[in-house]
Design a protein around this motif. Structure first.
Motif, mmCIF file in Angstrom:
data_model
loop_
_atom_site.group_PDB
_atom_site.id
_atom_site.type_symbol
_atom_site.label_atom_id
_atom_site.label_comp_id
_atom_site.label_asym_id
_atom_site.label_seq_id
_atom_site.Cartn_x
_atom_site.Cartn_y
_atom_site.Cartn_z
ATOM 1 N N PRO A 137 46.526 34.613 34.596
ATOM 2 C CA PRO A 137 45.593 35.443 34.729
ATOM 3 C C PRO A 137 47.517 36.170 35.680
ATOM 4 C CG PRO A 137 44.078 34.950 35.967
ATOM 5 C CD PRO A 137 45.061 32.945 34.947
ATOM 6 N N ILE A 138 47.712 37.408 34.761
ATOM 7 C CA ILE A 138 48.749 38.285 35.578
ATOM 8 C C ILE A 138 48.605 38.958 35.106
ATOM 9 C CG2 ILE A 138 50.973 37.229 33.987
ATOM 10 C CD1 ILE A 138 52.956 37.451 36.154
ATOM 11 N N PHE A 139 48.814 40.133 35.496
ATOM 12 C CA PHE A 139 48.681 41.995 35.279
ATOM 13 C C PHE A 139 49.187 42.587 37.190
ATOM 14 C CE2 PHE A 139 44.318 40.269 36.330
ATOM 15 C CZ PHE A 139 44.036 41.481 37.174
ATOM 16 N N PRO A 140 49.176 43.572 36.696
ATOM 17 C CA PRO A 140 49.942 44.178 38.124
ATOM 18 C C PRO A 140 49.606 44.453 39.311
ATOM 19 C CG PRO A 140 51.151 45.372 36.041
ATOM 20 C CD PRO A 140 49.920 44.399 35.103
ATOM 21 N N SER A 141 47.925 44.953 38.708
ATOM 22 C CA SER A 141 47.251 44.933 40.174
ATOM 23 C C SER A 141 46.394 43.605 40.629
ATOM 24 C CB SER A 141 45.692 45.713 39.671
ATOM 25 O OG SER A 141 45.587 45.750 38.537
ATOM 26 N N LEU A 142 47.040 42.691 39.665
ATOM 27 C CA LEU A 142 45.579 40.491 40.418
ATOM 28 C C LEU A 142 46.581 40.900 41.869
ATOM 29 C CD1 LEU A 142 45.635 38.569 39.373
ATOM 30 C CD2 LEU A 142 47.180 37.154 38.858
#
Length: 386
Positions: free
Chosen positions: A357-362
């Motif tokens: 998982p990698i996305f700005p709001s992680l």
């Protein structure tokens, strides 16, 4: 804070978009009120903004990243009998654009560290029939595009950059999409600059090429109902352009967040002693590249990739395999009769890659949960071995 029973998604588009909801609604309402759903001012403005962002003179909107690739090869008049060099470790659209025009993809192997096209393999694959080279800037990191462009220039072969996953990335501080004759971008919702549907963009420093791309994207029609060429119908609608203009204003912050998340993964996985040839091999950042981390891809050694993925899924942690089947092994390309032994790094990557998982709001807590689950997998394996 993420608790022990909290799931961690592979990505969460809604969470990333939520802070900008009011901006989206305002932008979309303006389009509704204007009635200009195609070729509205937001489309022209987005093209100008992407051109500036990518440091090129021209940008042409289209319906998708897949169409961007197809239009690029159409503009180069790629046809049956032509060869186009492309990696096999990529998404389908990098290759289908070649075969749709009757041309032949020539698959080259990747560098084992970055998963990107190996320039030496490119040089060795060139023949008198090579009419284009498509380097793919995979997972948000540029291929060695300076070397690839140099090799291409020595043979007078155009380069089409597949930068679908790499808007904002750079090599030697020069943006993705500004190196080749044409750069191709995707605005699919999961991309770093993702819309609320399909959309794409073509970039070029050549005015004549940009004009040709625009002509072909509009049925080859100019003026109306007079067709100079057989084009396709490929345009980005004003709603998508309006959304993307909002997202573009926040892209720098999103990339910063992605880099922070990647850095935390690197340190956390190392601190837990999870890094090693029989465990996890971390992603490599080319020192000449600015990585924008569309994906965080680890290698899982010892033939345990699928077991680790199942372990994560059982504990509510999302992951994905990009890409489980390389293009030369896809059923629809069997007719090419490619010898897989010529692509050893491609086949190894397909067997070992796992994207976390990698996305700005992680959140940091969610990341810790991911690392905890990976650590638990290897602890359990050590106990069994003992």
């Amino acid at each position: 804070m993420a608790g022990p029973n909290t799931t961690v998604p592979l990505l969460d588009v809604n969470r990333d978009n939520k802070p900008h909801r009011d901006e989206f609604v305002e932008a979309l309402a303006a389009v509704v009120d204007s009635g200009r759903f195609l070729f509205g001012p937001d489309v022209t403005e987005l093209e100008a903004e992407i051109a500036r962002y990518s440091q090129v003179d021209h940008a042409v909107g289209c319906a998708s990243g897949s169409d961007a690739l197809l239009l690029s090869l159409m503009a180069l008049d790629i046809k049956a009998g032509d060869e186009v060099i492309v990696p096999s470790f990529t998404f389908f659209a990098s290759v289908s654009c070649i075969t749709r025009l009757g041309a032949t993809p020539v698959f080259v192997d990747i560098c084992p560290d970055t998963f990107n096209m190996d320039p030496q393999c490119v040089a060795e694959a060139i023949t008198e029939n090579t009419k284009a080279i498509i380097p793919v800037h995979l997972f948000g990191q540029c291929a060695q595009i300076d070397r690839i462009c140099q090799i291409a220039a020595e043979h007078d072969i155009p380069v089409v950059e597949d930068a679908a996953q790499a808007i904002g990335a750079a090599y030697h501080s020069r943006p993705a999409g500004s190196w080749g004759l044409v750069g191709c971008f995707s605005f699919y919702p999961t991309k770093n600059l993702g819309g609320m549907g399909d959309g794409g963009m073509l970039t070029s420093g050549d005015a004549d090429v940009a004009d040709r791309l625009r002509l072909l994207a509009g049925h080859g029609m100019r003026p109306r109902y007079y067709h100079q060429a057989v084009g396709i119908n490929s345009r980005i609608d004003t709603f998508q352009a309006a959304v993307l203009r909002v997202k573009l204003r926040h892209l720098g912050d999103a990339i910063t967040s992605r880099n922070e998340i990647a850095s935390r993964y690197m340190s956390s996985l190392q601190d837990r002693d999870l890094v090693g040839p029989d465990q996890i091999v971390l992603p490599t950042v080319d020192p000449n590249a600015f990585h924008v981390w569309n994906q965080f891809g680890i290698r899982v050694g010892g033939g345990r990739r699928d077991a680790l993925r199942a372990h994560l899924a059982e504990r509510g942690v999302g992951s994905e395999i990009y890409y489980p089947v390389p293009m030369h092994k896809q059923q629809c390309f069997e007719y090419l009769k490619v010898d897989g032994s010529t692509l050893p790094e491609t086949e190894r990557a397909s067997a070992e890659i796992l994207n976390l998982p990698i996305f700005p709001s992680l959140t940091e807590a969610e990341q810790e949960q991911v690392v905890d689950c990976i650590s638990g997998f290897y602890r359990a394996g050590a106990k069994k071995a003992a």
